[in-house]
Scaffold this active site. Sequence first.
Site, PDB file in Angstrom:
ATOM      1  N   ASP A 127      17.460 -19.106   3.085  1.00  0.00           N
ATOM      2  CA  ASP A 127      17.679 -20.524   3.390  1.00  0.00           C
ATOM      3  C   ASP A 127      18.828 -21.018   2.522  1.00  0.00           C
ATOM      4  O   ASP A 127      19.080 -20.476   1.434  1.00  0.00           O
ATOM      5  CB  ASP A 127      16.415 -21.337   3.100  1.00  0.00           C
ATOM      6  CG  ASP A 127      15.300 -21.068   4.106  1.00  0.00           C
ATOM      7  OD1 ASP A 127      15.614 -20.799   5.281  1.00  0.00           O
ATOM      8  OD2 ASP A 127      14.130 -21.145   3.714  1.00  0.00           O
ATOM      9  N   ASP A 156      16.364 -22.104  11.580  1.00  0.00           N
ATOM     10  CA  ASP A 156      15.392 -23.206  11.565  1.00  0.00           C
ATOM     11  C   ASP A 156      15.882 -24.374  12.409  1.00  0.00           C
ATOM     12  O   ASP A 156      15.103 -24.999  13.129  1.00  0.00           O
ATOM     13  CB  ASP A 156      15.146 -23.684  10.133  1.00  0.00           C
ATOM     14  CG  ASP A 156      14.590 -22.602   9.224  1.00  0.00           C
ATOM     15  OD1 ASP A 156      13.931 -21.673   9.726  1.00  0.00           O
ATOM     16  OD2 ASP A 156      14.829 -22.701   8.005  1.00  0.00           O
TER      17      ASP A 156
END
Length: 165
Positions: free
Chosen positions: A115, A131
Site C-alpha cells: 500500500d 483498492d
Amino acid sequence: MATVLITAAVVALLVILDQAIKLWATAVLAPVGAMPLIPGVVELRYYLNDGAAFSSFSGQQLFLIVFTSVAMVAIAAYLLIKRPARKLEYWAWVLVLAGGIGNWIDRVFNHQVVDYINFLFIRFAIFNLADILVCTGIGLLVLNLILEELAAKKKASGEKTDGTI
C-alpha cells in the site's frame, strides 16, 4: 468474442499498472518510508499490509488467497457467461476483477499487499490502486442498482397510469 478480448486487455493493463506502481513503491518509497505528494493532504507512504481492507483478517493469508481466488473466478465466470446487459454493471465488475487480481498477486507472491497512498487530513487506511479499482467498481455497482430501481419504478408508474402523467 471482441468484448472478451477487450475485457481481458483492460483487466491485464490495470493489473500491470497496479503491479508496476507497487514495484516502484517498493524500490523508491521503501528506502525513504514516505514522501509528500500534496503537502499536508496526501503522502506516498510505503506500507506492507498482511490483511484485507483496514488490515482486517490480518495474518490470515491462506483465507484471503482462497477467498479472493474464488471471488475472482466467480466474477470472471459471471462476466463470460451472463454478460450483464448494462455496460455500467459490466465495467464495474471488470474494475473489481482487476483490483482483486492485483492484490491477489501480492498476497500469493509476497504474503503481503503493498500500500502507498496515505491521506494526511483524515485518519484513514493506507491503500493502493487495486483498492481504488475494487472500491470504484463496488460504488458503480451500487449506482447501477439505484439506476435499475429508479427505472423499474418509472416503468411501473408508467404502466399504472397508462403513460399519462
